[in-house]
Design a protein around this motif. Structure first.
Motif, PDB file in Angstrom:
ATOM      1  N   ARG A   1      16.391  26.642   1.794  1.00 14.38           N
ATOM      2  CA  ARG A   1      15.337  27.352   1.066  1.00 14.38           C
ATOM      3  C   ARG A   1      14.523  26.388   0.198  1.00 14.38           C
ATOM      4  NH1 ARG A   1      17.793  33.225  -0.854  1.00 14.38           N
ATOM      5  NH2 ARG A   1      17.762  34.126   1.246  1.00 14.38           N
ATOM      6  N   HIS A   2      15.208  25.424  -0.403  1.00 12.47           N
ATOM      7  CA  HIS A   2      14.513  24.418  -1.220  1.00 12.47           C
ATOM      8  C   HIS A   2      13.528  23.622  -0.347  1.00 12.47           C
ATOM      9  CE1 HIS A   2      13.862  21.280  -4.217  1.00 12.47           C
ATOM     10  NE2 HIS A   2      14.124  20.398  -3.268  1.00 12.47           N
ATOM     11  N   TYR A   3      13.990  23.207   0.834  1.00 14.53           N
ATOM     12  CA  TYR A   3      13.117  22.463   1.737  1.00 14.53           C
ATOM     13  C   TYR A   3      11.909  23.308   2.155  1.00 14.53           C
ATOM     14  CZ  TYR A   3      16.753  18.864   2.383  1.00 14.53           C
ATOM     15  OH  TYR A   3      17.674  17.872   2.208  1.00 14.53           O
ATOM     16  N   ALA A   4      12.143  24.595   2.443  1.00 16.44           N
ATOM     17  CA  ALA A   4      11.045  25.482   2.836  1.00 16.44           C
ATOM     18  C   ALA A   4      10.040  25.634   1.697  1.00 16.44           C
ATOM     19  CB  ALA A   4      11.603  26.845   3.252  1.00 16.44           C
ATOM     20  N   GLN A   5      10.549  25.724   0.472  1.00 18.48           N
ATOM     21  CA  GLN A   5       9.658  25.822  -0.691  1.00 18.48           C
ATOM     22  C   GLN A   5       8.842  24.541  -0.846  1.00 18.48           C
ATOM     23  OE1 GLN A   5      11.738  26.376  -4.400  1.00 18.48           O
ATOM     24  NE2 GLN A   5       9.959  27.296  -5.374  1.00 18.48           N
ATOM     25  N   ASP A   6       9.498  23.382  -0.699  1.00 21.05           N
ATOM     26  CA  ASP A   6       8.798  22.096  -0.774  1.00 21.05           C
ATOM     27  C   ASP A   6       7.712  21.977   0.287  1.00 21.05           C
ATOM     28  OD1 ASP A   6      10.278  21.177  -2.908  1.00 21.05           O
ATOM     29  OD2 ASP A   6      11.440  19.711  -1.747  1.00 21.05           O
TER      30      ASP A   6
ATOM     31  N   GLU B   1       8.986  34.050   4.204  1.00 21.60           N
ATOM     32  CA  GLU B   1       9.653  33.176   5.166  1.00 21.60           C
ATOM     33  C   GLU B   1      10.880  32.521   4.534  1.00 21.60           C
ATOM     34  OE1 GLU B   1       8.544  29.371   8.017  1.00 21.60           O
ATOM     35  OE2 GLU B   1       6.933  30.690   7.344  1.00 21.60           O
ATOM     36  N   ILE B   2      10.773  32.142   3.277  1.00 23.92           N
ATOM     37  CA  ILE B   2      11.902  31.526   2.568  1.00 23.92           C
ATOM     38  C   ILE B   2      13.056  32.517   2.454  1.00 23.92           C
ATOM     39  CG2 ILE B   2      12.654  30.561   0.352  1.00 23.92           C
ATOM     40  CD1 ILE B   2       9.755  29.453   0.066  1.00 23.92           C
TER      41      ILE B   2
END
Length: 169
Positions: free
Chosen positions: A133-138, A145-146
């Protein structure tokens, strides 16, 4: 005589303070000029001799826990906040996340789509939901989607010590 000395000192100090402000103003313009092209070397000074293909990397990781060496590929996605990671599509349909040794360097935010040579260590690992989720936010993914990320994922990871981004061909 004292007044002349004081006036001279004030003029010199004012001159130095103006010089410092001029430097501060020109620094962002220099960074902006650098960001126009993503090509360059980042991290350790590496070369492109002895590289393997992504297919060879995947084959190696199917039989071993780790691969150490150089790989050639194309950048798919870059962290939109700092350039602190990137992804490369693999021929088996998965993607490989590339991070940088000791968080010691970053790649340009506009380097998506560029051909790249990376040197370091590749492994297969399980990435937990929070990290995904952190990578998707970045990456700037939408909140919906997250929130759909609910399971850990086995993925390929590469910790690079050096990166060469070639001119976009």
């Amino acid at each position: 005589m004292k007044k002349t000395f004081i006036y001279t000192l004030m003029i010199v100090l004012a001159g130095f303070s103006c010089q410092q402000k001029a430097t501060e103003v020109s620094a962002p313009a220099t960074e902006e000029a650098k960001s126009e092209t993503a090509a360059g070397k980042f991290g350790a000074d590496i070369n492109d001799s002895g590289v393997v293909t992504l297919a060879e990397l995947v084959t190696e990781l199917e039989s071993k826990d780790e691969f150490q060496g150089k790989v050639v590929g194309q950048i798919k996605e870059v962290c939109s906040k700092k350039g602190c990671w990137m992804t490369i599509d693999l021929p088996n349909g998965q993607s490989m996340r590339v991070t940088f040794k000791d968080y010691g360097f970053f790649v340009p935010l506009n380097s998506s789509g560029y051909p790249v040579v990376i040197e370091g260590v590749a492994t297969k690992k399980v990435t937990d939901v929070e990290t995904l989720r952190h990578y998707a936010q970045d990456a700037g993914k939408p909140k919906e989607e997250i929130e759909k990320i609910t399971e850990s994922k086995q993925e390929y990871a590469f910790e690079a010590v050096g990166v060469i981004i070639r001119e976009n061909a």
